[in-house]
Scaffold this motif. Structure first.
Motif, PDB file in Angstrom:
ATOM      1  N   LEU A 161       0.933  -1.285  -0.080  1.00 38.10           N
ATOM      2  CA  LEU A 161      -0.094  -0.033   0.005  1.00 38.10           C
ATOM      3  C   LEU A 161       0.953   1.116   0.004  1.00 38.10           C
ATOM      4  CD1 LEU A 161      -2.800  -1.065   2.514  1.00 38.10           C
ATOM      5  CD2 LEU A 161      -3.037  -0.778   0.056  1.00 38.10           C
ATOM      6  N   ASN A 162       2.086   1.304   0.697  1.00 41.96           N
ATOM      7  CA  ASN A 162       2.812   2.397   0.692  1.00 41.96           C
ATOM      8  C   ASN A 162       3.660   2.450  -0.612  1.00 41.96           C
ATOM      9  OD1 ASN A 162       2.271   3.553   3.292  1.00 41.96           O
ATOM     10  ND2 ASN A 162       3.397   1.859   4.122  1.00 41.96           N
ATOM     11  N   THR A 163       3.979   1.127  -1.351  1.00 41.98           N
ATOM     12  CA  THR A 163       4.611   1.590  -2.469  1.00 41.98           C
ATOM     13  C   THR A 163       3.898   1.066  -3.831  1.00 41.98           C
ATOM     14  OG1 THR A 163       5.548  -0.739  -2.114  1.00 41.98           O
ATOM     15  CG2 THR A 163       6.812   0.949  -1.144  1.00 41.98           C
ATOM     16  N   TYR A 164       2.843   0.852  -3.839  1.00 43.47           N
ATOM     17  CA  TYR A 164       1.980   0.412  -5.122  1.00 43.47           C
ATOM     18  C   TYR A 164       2.255   0.886  -6.337  1.00 43.47           C
ATOM     19  CZ  TYR A 164      -1.103   4.124  -5.305  1.00 43.47           C
ATOM     20  OH  TYR A 164      -1.656   5.598  -5.576  1.00 43.47           O
ATOM     21  N   ASP A 165       2.645   2.136  -6.382  1.00 46.39           N
ATOM     22  CA  ASP A 165       3.060   2.873  -7.579  1.00 46.39           C
ATOM     23  C   ASP A 165       4.442   2.237  -8.147  1.00 46.39           C
ATOM     24  OD1 ASP A 165       3.893   3.979  -5.659  1.00 46.39           O
ATOM     25  OD2 ASP A 165       3.852   6.016  -6.286  1.00 46.39           O
ATOM     26  N   LYS A 166       5.332   1.822  -7.212  1.00 44.98           N
ATOM     27  CA  LYS A 166       6.598   1.202  -7.617  1.00 44.98           C
ATOM     28  C   LYS A 166       6.989  -0.135  -7.091  1.00 44.98           C
ATOM     29  CE  LYS A 166       8.376   4.313  -4.098  1.00 44.98           C
ATOM     30  NZ  LYS A 166       9.231   5.522  -3.826  1.00 44.98           N
ATOM     31  N   PHE A 167       5.946  -0.997  -6.605  1.00 45.69           N
ATOM     32  CA  PHE A 167       6.343  -2.232  -6.181  1.00 45.69           C
ATOM     33  C   PHE A 167       6.721  -3.180  -7.219  1.00 45.69           C
ATOM     34  CE2 PHE A 167       5.581  -6.134  -4.238  1.00 45.69           C
ATOM     35  CZ  PHE A 167       5.843  -6.011  -2.611  1.00 45.69           C
ATOM     36  N   SER A 168       7.657  -3.911  -6.963  1.00 49.65           N
ATOM     37  CA  SER A 168       8.002  -4.977  -7.806  1.00 49.65           C
ATOM     38  C   SER A 168       7.936  -6.417  -7.240  1.00 49.65           C
ATOM     39  CB  SER A 168       9.612  -4.849  -8.168  1.00 49.65           C
ATOM     40  OG  SER A 168      10.037  -3.700  -8.646  1.00 49.65           O
ATOM     41  N   TRP A 169       7.205  -7.133  -7.909  1.00 48.64           N
ATOM     42  CA  TRP A 169       6.755  -8.752  -7.507  1.00 48.64           C
ATOM     43  C   TRP A 169       7.885  -9.601  -7.770  1.00 48.64           C
ATOM     44  CZ3 TRP A 169       2.916  -9.529  -4.210  1.00 48.64           C
ATOM     45  CH2 TRP A 169       2.030  -8.565  -3.980  1.00 48.64           C
ATOM     46  N   ASP A 170       8.999  -9.374  -7.373  1.00 53.14           N
ATOM     47  CA  ASP A 170      10.239 -10.155  -7.624  1.00 53.14           C
ATOM     48  C   ASP A 170      10.807 -10.921  -6.348  1.00 53.14           C
ATOM     49  OD1 ASP A 170      11.873  -8.296  -6.335  1.00 53.14           O
ATOM     50  OD2 ASP A 170      11.953  -7.220  -8.311  1.00 53.14           O
ATOM     51  N   PHE A 171      11.701 -11.805  -6.662  1.00 52.38           N
ATOM     52  CA  PHE A 171      12.327 -12.785  -5.342  1.00 52.38           C
ATOM     53  C   PHE A 171      13.052 -11.537  -4.427  1.00 52.38           C
ATOM     54  CE2 PHE A 171      15.428 -14.777  -3.386  1.00 52.38           C
ATOM     55  CZ  PHE A 171      14.830 -15.968  -2.859  1.00 52.38           C
ATOM     56  N   SER A 172      13.642 -10.727  -4.806  1.00 53.99           N
ATOM     57  CA  SER A 172      14.551  -9.932  -3.927  1.00 53.99           C
ATOM     58  C   SER A 172      13.519  -8.838  -3.231  1.00 53.99           C
ATOM     59  CB  SER A 172      15.259  -8.724  -4.812  1.00 53.99           C
ATOM     60  OG  SER A 172      15.762  -7.791  -4.028  1.00 53.99           O
ATOM     61  N   THR A 173      12.418  -8.649  -3.533  1.00 51.32           N
ATOM     62  CA  THR A 173      11.632  -7.609  -2.971  1.00 51.32           C
ATOM     63  C   THR A 173      10.819  -8.515  -1.964  1.00 51.32           C
ATOM     64  OG1 THR A 173      11.257  -6.158  -4.616  1.00 51.32           O
ATOM     65  CG2 THR A 173       9.517  -6.209  -2.922  1.00 51.32           C
ATOM     66  N   LEU A 174      10.253  -9.584  -2.370  1.00 52.70           N
ATOM     67  CA  LEU A 174       9.412 -10.553  -1.321  1.00 52.70           C
ATOM     68  C   LEU A 174      10.401 -11.163  -0.407  1.00 52.70           C
ATOM     69  CD1 LEU A 174       7.053 -12.294  -4.011  1.00 52.70           C
ATOM     70  CD2 LEU A 174       6.509 -10.340  -2.319  1.00 52.70           C
ATOM     71  N   GLY A 175      11.502 -11.511  -0.578  1.00 51.32           N
ATOM     72  CA  GLY A 175      12.523 -11.976   0.118  1.00 51.32           C
ATOM     73  C   GLY A 175      12.951 -11.087   1.392  1.00 51.32           C
ATOM     74  N   ALA A 176      13.086  -9.816   0.980  1.00 51.42           N
ATOM     75  CA  ALA A 176      13.207  -8.807   1.888  1.00 51.42           C
ATOM     76  C   ALA A 176      12.143  -8.511   2.955  1.00 51.42           C
ATOM     77  CB  ALA A 176      13.693  -7.381   0.977  1.00 51.42           C
ATOM     78  N   ILE A 177      10.941  -8.447   2.267  1.00 48.94           N
ATOM     79  CA  ILE A 177       9.738  -8.537   3.206  1.00 48.94           C
ATOM     80  C   ILE A 177       9.554  -9.739   4.142  1.00 48.94           C
ATOM     81  CG2 ILE A 177       7.469  -7.958   3.285  1.00 48.94           C
ATOM     82  CD1 ILE A 177       7.657  -6.797   0.634  1.00 48.94           C
ATOM     83  N   PHE A 178       9.848 -10.788   3.546  1.00 51.83           N
ATOM     84  CA  PHE A 178       9.924 -12.008   4.307  1.00 51.83           C
ATOM     85  C   PHE A 178      10.627 -11.884   5.525  1.00 51.83           C
ATOM     86  CE2 PHE A 178      11.293 -16.446   5.373  1.00 51.83           C
ATOM     87  CZ  PHE A 178       9.964 -16.863   5.520  1.00 51.83           C
ATOM     88  N   LEU A 179      11.864 -11.531   5.041  1.00 54.24           N
ATOM     89  CA  LEU A 179      13.079 -11.514   6.399  1.00 54.24           C
ATOM     90  C   LEU A 179      12.721 -10.369   7.300  1.00 54.24           C
ATOM     91  CD1 LEU A 179      15.679 -12.636   7.439  1.00 54.24           C
ATOM     92  CD2 LEU A 179      16.852 -10.911   6.147  1.00 54.24           C
ATOM     93  N   ILE A 180      12.209  -9.394   6.990  1.00 56.14           N
ATOM     94  CA  ILE A 180      11.678  -8.420   7.858  1.00 56.14           C
ATOM     95  C   ILE A 180      10.578  -8.682   8.814  1.00 56.14           C
ATOM     96  CG2 ILE A 180      10.373  -6.119   8.018  1.00 56.14           C
ATOM     97  CD1 ILE A 180      13.495  -5.729   7.716  1.00 56.14           C
ATOM     98  N   SER A 181       9.731  -9.362   8.249  1.00 55.95           N
ATOM     99  CA  SER A 181       8.539  -9.943   8.961  1.00 55.95           C
ATOM    100  C   SER A 181       8.752 -11.489   9.690  1.00 55.95           C
ATOM    101  CB  SER A 181       7.293 -10.388   8.116  1.00 55.95           C
ATOM    102  OG  SER A 181       7.537 -11.283   6.912  1.00 55.95           O
TER     103      SER A 181
END
Length: 300
Positions: A161-181
């Motif tokens: 929601l905070n980045t929907y205009d530039k969000f990338s659905w790739d392994f790097s992005t999802l992996g970073a969010i997964f590690l943070i969470s």
């Protein structure tokens, strides 16, 4: 219905399991992307909170209606213990579900269809967690779905929601969010695991065969300890990979506290005495993670 009864019905004491993953997603959005859409995330927070209350009432409602153990139904479950009206509870659930769904649809119109997919997944898990002939909570999947949905998905939706205009659905992005969470994901899963450790015999009497039924008490306790270890390692990994400020390493000062609470649960698995150990670890661990992350943002 009195306020204390309502608060117990919606499991208000466990709301840190949804609020803190939301906050860590908010912190990460600003730290990593420099982007926060406050109006959108506040709408999401309201929808999330309403749906979380719906799910907790729904769990108690289904546990009451499907109980085989009559002592549990009449004396343990809050609906039977407080002689609550099922019709009033059904109306309350309908209100919370409608508010959450309406806001979700509005947000989808504003930010795009990926939110709809994520929302439907969360709704599905929330509804089938305690509903159906074999609810997710009665299977050895309960820990995974509760941790993944509340720990990872809430943070993912918040970042999107905070980045929907530039969000990338790739392994790097999802992996970073997964590690943070990941710390929240593990601590929330551990909350369910501790609950199942304490309720093993009662669950089996109600034909609920959770993960602890298959691992045994000792195996479940080992998994609980490993979850806490992995949560600490994830926090170290967040800093080392540049996903979090150095201040998050202050979370390591919690290690003695987490060790003590884990030891208390290892000694005895009694709902009224040691389930609180998992609640304490989740509450203090997640709160410290958010606070230290926020402090790091201020220092930056």
């Amino acid at each position: 219905m009195t306020i204390p009864v309502f608060l117990e019905l919606v499991e208000m004491k466990a709301k840190t399991a949804s609020v803190l993953p939301f906050l860590i997603g908010l912190c990460f959005s600003y730290y990593h992307y420099g982007s926060v859409h406050l109006f959108l995330v506040l709408l999401f927070f309201l929808a999330m909170f309403c749906f979380n209350m719906f799910v907790d009432i729904w769990d108690n409602y289904n546990d009451y209606k499907n109980a085989i153990n009559l002592d549990y139904q009449a004396q343990t479950n809050i609906i039977g213990r407080e002689s609550l009206s099922l019709k009033s509870i059904e109306q309350m659930m309908a209100i919370f579900l409608f508010i959450s769904a309406a806001i979700g649809i509005l947000l989808t119109v504003m930010v795009g269809w990926p939110l709809l997919v994520m929302g439907l997944f969360c709704f599905g898990v929330g509804i089938f967690y305690s509903y159906g002939p074999r609810p997710l909570s009665s299977l050895p999947l309960g820990e995974f779905f509760s941790g993944f949905t509340m720990g990872f998905m809430i943070s993912l939706i918040c970042v999107y929601l905070n980045t929907y205009d530039k969000f990338s659905w790739d392994f790097s992005t999802l992996g970073a969010i997964f590690l943070i969470s990941l710390p929240n994901t593990l601590w929330i899963a551990n909350l369910m695991l501790a609950n199942n450790l304490c309720d093993k015999e009662e669950d089996e009497s109600n034909h609920r065969y959770t993960l602890v039924h298959y691992t045994g008490l000792k195996g479940g306790l080992v998994l609980f300890a490993l979850g806490n270890i992995m949560a600490m390692l994830a926090i170290i990994g967040q800093y080392m990979l540049g996903l979090a400020p150095v201040a998050v390493l202050l979370c390591l000062f919690l290690v003695p506290f987490i060790y003590k609470q884990t030891s208390l649960l290892w000694q005895k698995q009694v709902k009224k005495e040691t389930f609180i150990c998992a609640v304490r670890i989740l509450a203090l661990g997640s709160l410290t993670h958010v606070v230290t992350y926020f402090v790091g943002l201020l220092l930056k």
